[in-house]
Structure formats: C-alpha cells, structure tokens
Design a protein around this motif. Sequence first.
Motif, PDB file in Angstrom:
ATOM      1  N   GLY A 117      12.112   7.643 -28.163  1.00 60.55           N
ATOM      2  CA  GLY A 117      12.245   6.274 -28.637  1.00 60.55           C
ATOM      3  C   GLY A 117      11.194   5.853 -29.635  1.00 60.55           C
ATOM      4  O   GLY A 117      11.334   4.815 -30.281  1.00 60.55           O
ATOM      5  N   VAL A 118      10.129   6.635 -29.811  1.00 58.16           N
ATOM      6  CA  VAL A 118       9.096   6.286 -30.777  1.00 58.16           C
ATOM      7  C   VAL A 118       9.566   6.534 -32.207  1.00 58.16           C
ATOM      8  O   VAL A 118       9.024   5.957 -33.150  1.00 58.16           O
ATOM      9  N   TYR A 119      10.587   7.347 -32.379  1.00 53.28           N
ATOM     10  CA  TYR A 119      11.007   7.754 -33.716  1.00 53.28           C
ATOM     11  C   TYR A 119      11.906   6.713 -34.383  1.00 53.28           C
ATOM     12  O   TYR A 119      12.667   5.996 -33.715  1.00 53.28           O
ATOM     13  N   ALA A 120      11.826   6.683 -35.717  1.00 53.19           N
ATOM     14  CA  ALA A 120      12.774   5.901 -36.502  1.00 53.19           C
ATOM     15  C   ALA A 120      14.150   6.557 -36.421  1.00 53.19           C
ATOM     16  O   ALA A 120      14.287   7.706 -35.977  1.00 53.19           O
ATOM     17  N   THR A 131       6.593  15.316 -36.772  1.00 51.97           N
ATOM     18  CA  THR A 131       6.102  14.563 -37.933  1.00 51.97           C
ATOM     19  C   THR A 131       7.083  13.495 -38.405  1.00 51.97           C
ATOM     20  O   THR A 131       6.806  12.791 -39.377  1.00 51.97           O
ATOM     21  N   TRP A 132       8.227  13.358 -37.744  1.00 47.89           N
ATOM     22  CA  TRP A 132       9.211  12.355 -38.148  1.00 47.89           C
ATOM     23  C   TRP A 132       8.608  10.952 -38.051  1.00 47.89           C
ATOM     24  O   TRP A 132       7.725  10.693 -37.227  1.00 47.89           O
ATOM     25  N   LEU A 133       9.069  10.045 -38.912  1.00 46.31           N
ATOM     26  CA  LEU A 133       8.555   8.674 -38.961  1.00 46.31           C
ATOM     27  C   LEU A 133       8.597   8.017 -37.586  1.00 46.31           C
ATOM     28  O   LEU A 133       9.616   8.084 -36.893  1.00 46.31           O
ATOM     29  N   ARG A 134       7.495   7.352 -37.205  1.00 44.98           N
ATOM     30  CA  ARG A 134       7.358   6.781 -35.847  1.00 44.98           C
ATOM     31  C   ARG A 134       7.323   5.253 -35.893  1.00 44.98           C
ATOM     32  O   ARG A 134       6.369   4.622 -35.481  1.00 44.98           O
ATOM     33  N   THR A 135       8.397   4.658 -36.375  1.00 49.61           N
ATOM     34  CA  THR A 135       8.486   3.195 -36.407  1.00 49.61           C
ATOM     35  C   THR A 135       9.441   2.648 -35.365  1.00 49.61           C
ATOM     36  O   THR A 135       9.618   1.433 -35.252  1.00 49.61           O
ATOM     37  N   GLY A 136      10.076   3.524 -34.591  1.00 51.19           N
ATOM     38  CA  GLY A 136      10.973   3.077 -33.543  1.00 51.19           C
ATOM     39  C   GLY A 136      12.275   2.498 -34.088  1.00 51.19           C
ATOM     40  O   GLY A 136      12.514   2.461 -35.302  1.00 51.19           O
ATOM     41  N   LEU A 289      22.366   5.109 -30.206  1.00 46.24           N
ATOM     42  CA  LEU A 289      23.147   5.418 -31.403  1.00 46.24           C
ATOM     43  C   LEU A 289      22.282   5.916 -32.555  1.00 46.24           C
ATOM     44  O   LEU A 289      22.759   6.666 -33.413  1.00 46.24           O
ATOM     45  N   LYS A 290      21.025   5.500 -32.597  1.00 47.64           N
ATOM     46  CA  LYS A 290      20.198   5.749 -33.775  1.00 47.64           C
ATOM     47  C   LYS A 290      19.082   6.781 -33.568  1.00 47.64           C
ATOM     48  O   LYS A 290      18.569   7.336 -34.545  1.00 47.64           O
ATOM     49  N   ALA A 291      18.644   7.017 -32.322  1.00 47.90           N
ATOM     50  CA  ALA A 291      17.524   7.936 -32.093  1.00 47.90           C
ATOM     51  C   ALA A 291      17.886   9.336 -32.575  1.00 47.90           C
ATOM     52  O   ALA A 291      19.008   9.812 -32.362  1.00 47.90           O
ATOM     53  N   PRO A 292      16.963  10.027 -33.230  1.00 48.65           N
ATOM     54  CA  PRO A 292      17.268  11.361 -33.758  1.00 48.65           C
ATOM     55  C   PRO A 292      17.302  12.421 -32.667  1.00 48.65           C
ATOM     56  O   PRO A 292      16.846  12.201 -31.544  1.00 48.65           O
TER      57      PRO A 292
END
Length: 358
Positions: A117-120, A131-136, A289-292
């Motif tokens: 859940g920390v990931y964009a 290293t993926w963006l961590r904006t949630g 739906l959006k979490a990678p």
Amino acid sequence: MRVVIVGASGNVGTALLRRLHAEPDLEITGVVRRPPEPTGPYANVTWHPIDVGADDATDRLAEVVRGADAVVNLAWQIQPSHDQRRLYRTNVLGSRAVFRAAIRAGVPALVHASSVGVYAAGPKRAFVRETWLRTGIPESSYSRHKALVERMLDEIESDHPTLRIVRLRPGLIFQRDAGTEIARYFAGPLLPGSLLRFGRIPVVPRNPGLRMQAVHADDVADAYLRVLRADVRGAFNIAAGPVLDADVLGRAFHGVPVPVPGLLLEGAAALTWQLRLQPVDRGWVRLALKAPLMSCDRAAADLGWRPETDAVNALRELLAGIAGHAHTESPPMADDARLPGRWGGLLRGRLPGTGNPY
C-alpha cells in the motif's frame, strides 16, 4: 539476542512469535495495548501494556526497548474505519513514538511493517521493484498512512546513518487463525461465512485492476527472522505466486468470473460503508484496483527468502478459517461475538467500522 515486537498479538505478530519461539537464542518482549493470556504462541514472552498512540508512549517505549538488539514495529490499526483520527493516532503518531523510542534507547536495528500500500498506482501485468514511487493511493487512508510513515523513516535514515532500518512490504497476509479477525475487519456480520466451508466462491468479480498478491503469515514471519539475522538494510517486497485474479480464483474455488466495472465496485463499497453494513470504505477498493504487482527478487537474492505456501493455498486456508471461526486468544484475533463486525455486536448497536477492536 533480545527482540522487542511492538504489536505482537495480531495476524503477523502471532505468526512471528510462533517462528521466533523455534530460535533458542532469542529473548522476546512484546508490546501491545492489551496483552493476551500467556498461552500458545503468546507464552514465554515478556509483555508490556502500552498504547503507542498515547502521549507518554515514547517515554514508556524507550524504557522497554533499552538494551534490545532489534525492534520490530507491527503496530497498526485497520479498524475503526469510521474514526480516522484514531487510525492516524495509532498508525502515524504511534509509529513515530516507536521510532523515537528506538533512537533514544540506542537500539541498533529497527524493522518496520510497511506494505504494498505504500506504492503509487502501478502496473498489473508487470512487477515493480522496491524503488517504485512511494506516494500511496490518495483515496486510501491506509495507503496514505503507510506512505507518511515511510517518509518518517527516510528522514531517520538520513539523520541516523548508523541505525539499521529495514522495511518489509508484503501483499495480503493470510493464515487460518486470522479467519475471524479478517472477516470482522473486512467483511462484517453479513458475510455468509458458513458457505465458505465447501471451498467455493460462486461468483468472482472480474476487472483488469483486480490482480493482487498474497502471502502466508508464516512466510512473512520467516522473512522477518531472516532480516533480524542478516546485516541488510532498506526495503523488501514480500509476496507469493500466483497473482490472484478472476481466472485463478475461478479455477481454484469453482467460481464464475463476472465482469464488474471498477466504478461499480467503488460505489457499492462507499454506499454500504456509509450505511454501516460493512467496514470497508471506498479507499480499500481503490487500493485493490490501483496497487502495483511487486517483484520479490531482492528478498530471494539478499535474504534467501522463498515462500513455502503459494497464494492460492494461503487464501484457501484463510477461507477455511473464516468458515470455522478460527481465532486465537489475543484481543485483536478473538472470537468475541459481541465485537463490531459480528452479529452479536450488531445486535448491541456496535456497527461495522466502529469501536476499537485492538
């Protein structure tokens, strides 16, 4: 080796205690708001009752963690979803208190329970690294809080370079003993749990975004032990295969995939949550739906970690636990019919998404 586990009586904490009890050289201290009875996995643990969100939490925690070789922070609240101030108090301010206490006491290693859940928002047909963006996912308070806490850790790493900080980012975490807890927190009293005893999910929603990863709690516990034993830093994605989607679930649980638009899923969650029929708000659906999807290559390479239970069998075990009202005697995982999310709680006016189950 002395390890202090904050939030040691929940889903992951219970599995971690089981795993650490098999290590004869470990001395375990547990910190929770309400200590469990010292039986089963909760035996042979030195318990301290501390509310991490309280004003004096940092001072009290510093005394407990002084002299420890590592602090593992698992403290996190999923419910009550209708009380965002309480969730922020425990999840963000409580994490800050744990971190400050570890720094004040000079603990050499701090291990934090982060999440996918920390990931964009990210791909559902490829796998992202740490290293993926961590904006949630902004619509999810759970995701926002995970991102806020990781930003705290970024600052601490910069200010205290000698402190070894590790973050584990698992997918959905399942085990049989968490059946009652997860049903209360994510489904509520209207879930026909007894139907799951046949290992069937009659209808499986199909949506391109509904592709998720899961892992068994025992495998997560093994990852924590490997982190404690190894001289590693940074983040580790933790998940098992296969990716759970409508086709995989349909085959495994004899269900029929039915196409469902994401907006309909979000709208149904929002309406039923507002009506207090179930405890999951729109943000949780948006997160799903959006979490990678995550690559776990680093955990395999640097920790030697590989899951022993695949995601389908982890889910199968959880569903059996829901059907059988599986639980433990710790407060978060109890089978108390009077709690919110159970029929007894509903009859007493304790609606889903309200009250403090921890």
